[in-house]
Design a protein around this motif. Sequence first.
Motif, PDB file in Angstrom:
ATOM      1  N   PHE A  87       0.806  -1.219   0.000  1.00 35.92           N
ATOM      2  CA  PHE A  87       0.000   0.000   0.000  1.00 35.92           C
ATOM      3  C   PHE A  87       0.838   1.267   0.000  1.00 35.92           C
ATOM      4  O   PHE A  87       0.336   2.340  -0.314  1.00 35.92           O
ATOM      5  CB  PHE A  87      -0.984   0.019   1.175  1.00 35.92           C
ATOM      6  N   ILE A 140      -6.038   7.822   3.077  1.00 44.52           N
ATOM      7  CA  ILE A 140      -6.970   6.780   3.491  1.00 44.52           C
ATOM      8  C   ILE A 140      -7.296   7.018   4.964  1.00 44.52           C
ATOM      9  O   ILE A 140      -6.432   7.433   5.742  1.00 44.52           O
ATOM     10  CB  ILE A 140      -6.408   5.358   3.247  1.00 44.52           C
ATOM     11  N   GLY A 189      -9.103   5.369   8.451  1.00 47.06           N
ATOM     12  CA  GLY A 189      -9.529   4.125   9.077  1.00 47.06           C
ATOM     13  C   GLY A 189      -9.689   4.269  10.571  1.00 47.06           C
ATOM     14  O   GLY A 189      -9.843   5.380  11.097  1.00 47.06           O
ATOM     15  N   SER A 245      -7.836  -0.860  10.953  1.00 49.65           N
ATOM     16  CA  SER A 245      -8.665  -1.288   9.824  1.00 49.65           C
ATOM     17  C   SER A 245      -8.977  -0.095   8.928  1.00 49.65           C
ATOM     18  O   SER A 245      -9.028   1.045   9.389  1.00 49.65           O
ATOM     19  CB  SER A 245      -9.962  -1.921  10.323  1.00 49.65           C
ATOM     20  N   PHE A 246      -9.171  -0.418   7.647  1.00 42.85           N
ATOM     21  CA  PHE A 246      -9.532   0.589   6.650  1.00 42.85           C
ATOM     22  C   PHE A 246     -10.697   0.055   5.834  1.00 42.85           C
ATOM     23  O   PHE A 246     -10.574  -1.004   5.209  1.00 42.85           O
ATOM     24  CB  PHE A 246      -8.349   0.903   5.731  1.00 42.85           C
ATOM     25  N   VAL A 254     -10.633  -2.068   2.306  1.00 44.00           N
ATOM     26  CA  VAL A 254      -9.351  -2.740   2.104  1.00 44.00           C
ATOM     27  C   VAL A 254      -9.523  -4.188   2.544  1.00 44.00           C
ATOM     28  O   VAL A 254      -9.804  -4.458   3.710  1.00 44.00           O
ATOM     29  CB  VAL A 254      -8.216  -2.057   2.902  1.00 44.00           C
ATOM     30  N   SER A 255      -9.370  -5.116   1.587  1.00 45.86           N
ATOM     31  CA  SER A 255      -9.587  -6.519   1.920  1.00 45.86           C
ATOM     32  C   SER A 255      -8.679  -6.932   3.064  1.00 45.86           C
ATOM     33  O   SER A 255      -7.540  -6.510   3.152  1.00 45.86           O
ATOM     34  CB  SER A 255      -9.343  -7.413   0.702  1.00 45.86           C
ATOM     35  N   GLN A 281      -8.727  -5.928   5.936  1.00 41.01           N
ATOM     36  CA  GLN A 281      -8.624  -4.866   6.949  1.00 41.01           C
ATOM     37  C   GLN A 281      -9.891  -4.026   7.008  1.00 41.01           C
ATOM     38  O   GLN A 281      -9.860  -2.885   7.448  1.00 41.01           O
ATOM     39  CB  GLN A 281      -7.438  -3.947   6.652  1.00 41.01           C
ATOM     40  N   ASP A 282     -11.015  -4.576   6.554  1.00 37.27           N
ATOM     41  CA  ASP A 282     -12.220  -3.752   6.512  1.00 37.27           C
ATOM     42  C   ASP A 282     -13.082  -3.837   7.757  1.00 37.27           C
ATOM     43  O   ASP A 282     -14.017  -3.089   7.909  1.00 37.27           O
ATOM     44  CB  ASP A 282     -13.046  -4.057   5.258  1.00 37.27           C
TER      45      ASP A 282
END
Length: 193
Positions: free
Chosen positions: A52, A88, A90, A106-107, A110-111, A113-114
């Motif tokens: 990222f 971003i 989160g 988490s963001f 974002v796979s 981390q969602d």
Amino acid sequence: MNLVSALLAAGSTLLLAVPAQAQTAPLAPVPALDVARYTGTWLQLAAVPQPFSLACARDTRATYSLLDARNVRVQNTCETWSGGRNEIVGNARVNDPVTNAQLHVSFPGVSSQDSPDGPTNYVVTYLADDYSWALVGDPARFSGFVLSRVPAVTAERWSQIRTVVESRGYNSCLLLTTPTSGGRDGIRPLCTL
């Protein structure tokens, strides 16, 4: 020096050789983190490159804002290679109420981390007494970030950073400096400073 050149400059030392103690023991947190004092803006001085972050050319920063006793708003920004800006937003949730130094970041979108609930993926493993700089990473040391309140640090501080990074089980050649306005301008392996 670009990212590829920096990786090549370290030569064979960039092999993913991790000290034996790091292979068995998860990254340890600091004994106590004052989350409110930790909030604010942190500049990334060096990091283990992450997928990222490859779009980030310079001025990578994280701004943390306290939401409640367990949650912190995370806003990560950087300047891209084309001169644009990446951002971003989160959430960081405290997973360890004893130290407050182990969190799940988490963001949304974002796979993997969602979800705001999840295992620890952010450990504050070193923190200067005055909260001027920190070393954070994940329990397995796949990520590592040197964060500072100011962009420029002395040669003595860089030496201290390298010592701390290595004492926490990282290969210092795997952390690359991050160009920062007012600080270092190039990308170099931490082990060469």
